[in-house]
Design a protein around this motif. Sequence first.
Motif, PDB file in Angstrom:
ATOM      1  N   SER A   5      -7.141  -2.684   1.574  1.00 57.21           N
ATOM      2  CA  SER A   5      -8.312  -3.211   2.267  1.00 57.21           C
ATOM      3  C   SER A   5      -8.565  -2.426   3.549  1.00 57.21           C
ATOM      4  O   SER A   5      -7.704  -1.717   4.037  1.00 57.21           O
ATOM      5  CB  SER A   5      -8.112  -4.696   2.600  1.00 57.21           C
ATOM      6  OG  SER A   5      -7.053  -4.859   3.505  1.00 57.21           O
ATOM      7  N   SER A   6      -9.775  -2.601   4.074  1.00 59.15           N
ATOM      8  CA  SER A   6     -10.108  -1.899   5.311  1.00 59.15           C
ATOM      9  C   SER A   6      -9.880  -2.756   6.544  1.00 59.15           C
ATOM     10  O   SER A   6      -9.816  -2.239   7.648  1.00 59.15           O
ATOM     11  CB  SER A   6     -11.560  -1.432   5.270  1.00 59.15           C
ATOM     12  OG  SER A   6     -12.429  -2.541   5.155  1.00 59.15           O
TER      13      SER A   6
ATOM     14  N   ALA B 266      -7.299  -2.507   8.979  1.00 58.61           N
ATOM     15  CA  ALA B 266      -5.959  -2.656   8.399  1.00 58.61           C
ATOM     16  C   ALA B 266      -5.071  -1.547   8.948  1.00 58.61           C
ATOM     17  O   ALA B 266      -5.453  -0.377   8.970  1.00 58.61           O
ATOM     18  CB  ALA B 266      -6.018  -2.590   6.879  1.00 58.61           C
TER      19      ALA B 266
ATOM     20  N   ASP C 245     -12.691  -6.218   2.873  1.00 57.84           N
ATOM     21  CA  ASP C 245     -13.482  -4.993   2.830  1.00 57.84           C
ATOM     22  C   ASP C 245     -14.931  -5.395   3.026  1.00 57.84           C
ATOM     23  O   ASP C 245     -15.476  -6.187   2.244  1.00 57.84           O
ATOM     24  CB  ASP C 245     -13.343  -4.281   1.472  1.00 57.84           C
ATOM     25  CG  ASP C 245     -12.026  -3.556   1.344  1.00 57.84           C
ATOM     26  OD1 ASP C 245     -11.725  -2.723   2.207  1.00 57.84           O
ATOM     27  OD2 ASP C 245     -11.293  -3.844   0.376  1.00 57.84           O
TER      28      ASP C 245
ATOM     29  N   TRP D 274      -1.847  -0.580   0.760  1.00 54.96           N
ATOM     30  CA  TRP D 274      -2.675  -1.631   1.322  1.00 54.96           C
ATOM     31  C   TRP D 274      -4.104  -1.279   0.976  1.00 54.96           C
ATOM     32  O   TRP D 274      -4.616  -0.271   1.445  1.00 54.96           O
ATOM     33  CB  TRP D 274      -2.478  -1.676   2.834  1.00 54.96           C
ATOM     34  CG  TRP D 274      -2.865  -2.974   3.414  1.00 54.96           C
ATOM     35  CD1 TRP D 274      -4.064  -3.308   3.963  1.00 54.96           C
ATOM     36  CD2 TRP D 274      -2.044  -4.139   3.499  1.00 54.96           C
ATOM     37  NE1 TRP D 274      -4.037  -4.591   4.388  1.00 54.96           N
ATOM     38  CE2 TRP D 274      -2.814  -5.124   4.110  1.00 54.96           C
ATOM     39  CE3 TRP D 274      -0.748  -4.437   3.108  1.00 54.96           C
ATOM     40  CZ2 TRP D 274      -2.328  -6.406   4.357  1.00 54.96           C
ATOM     41  CZ3 TRP D 274      -0.260  -5.694   3.353  1.00 54.96           C
ATOM     42  CH2 TRP D 274      -1.045  -6.663   3.960  1.00 54.96           C
TER      43      TRP D 274
ATOM     44  N   ASN E  45      -7.203 -10.308   4.110  1.00 52.06           N
ATOM     45  CA  ASN E  45      -7.502  -8.895   3.864  1.00 52.06           C
ATOM     46  C   ASN E  45      -8.979  -8.842   3.508  1.00 52.06           C
ATOM     47  O   ASN E  45      -9.463  -9.695   2.754  1.00 52.06           O
ATOM     48  CB  ASN E  45      -6.718  -8.355   2.668  1.00 52.06           C
ATOM     49  CG  ASN E  45      -5.259  -8.214   2.960  1.00 52.06           C
ATOM     50  OD1 ASN E  45      -4.871  -7.741   4.007  1.00 52.06           O
ATOM     51  ND2 ASN E  45      -4.440  -8.624   2.012  1.00 52.06           N
TER      52      ASN E  45
ATOM     53  N   PHE F  96      -8.004  -6.572   8.335  1.00 53.11           N
ATOM     54  CA  PHE F  96      -6.893  -7.505   8.261  1.00 53.11           C
ATOM     55  C   PHE F  96      -7.019  -8.492   9.415  1.00 53.11           C
ATOM     56  O   PHE F  96      -7.430  -8.115  10.517  1.00 53.11           O
ATOM     57  CB  PHE F  96      -5.591  -6.712   8.389  1.00 53.11           C
ATOM     58  CG  PHE F  96      -4.346  -7.538   8.318  1.00 53.11           C
ATOM     59  CD1 PHE F  96      -3.890  -8.011   7.109  1.00 53.11           C
ATOM     60  CD2 PHE F  96      -3.636  -7.844   9.464  1.00 53.11           C
ATOM     61  CE1 PHE F  96      -2.730  -8.771   7.037  1.00 53.11           C
ATOM     62  CE2 PHE F  96      -2.473  -8.594   9.406  1.00 53.11           C
ATOM     63  CZ  PHE F  96      -2.025  -9.062   8.182  1.00 53.11           C
TER      64      PHE F  96
END
Length: 104
Positions: free
Chosen positions: A51-52, A41, A10, A49, A8, A54
């Motif tokens: 995070s931005s 993501a 960002d 979820w 994950n 994945f």
Amino acid sequence: MPAYVIVNFDVLDEEAGAAYATAAQQSILSHGGHHLVAGPAPKPAEGVWGSSGFAVIEFPNMARIREWYDSPEYLRARNIREGKARVSMMFVEGISPDGFSPSP
């Protein structure tokens, strides 16, 4: 037996993120890995979820993941992203074709 890196992330600095992605991809390929999933993501079906981005990366086995993660090539990539991205990463063993996990 295949093993997987689940990530994950960002990205806080787009330029550093692009440089990291290039360096990381080269290191992954040179250690026998390849991406199965990578990108923004997805919308969660349940829960939150945070995070931005994945990614799921497959390697031939857990030993190859450890070699990759500790390699000079990936250390260089990690240094590029230092302070420029937030990353959560885990390593997981795959399961055998019959659906059973290996014994611990």
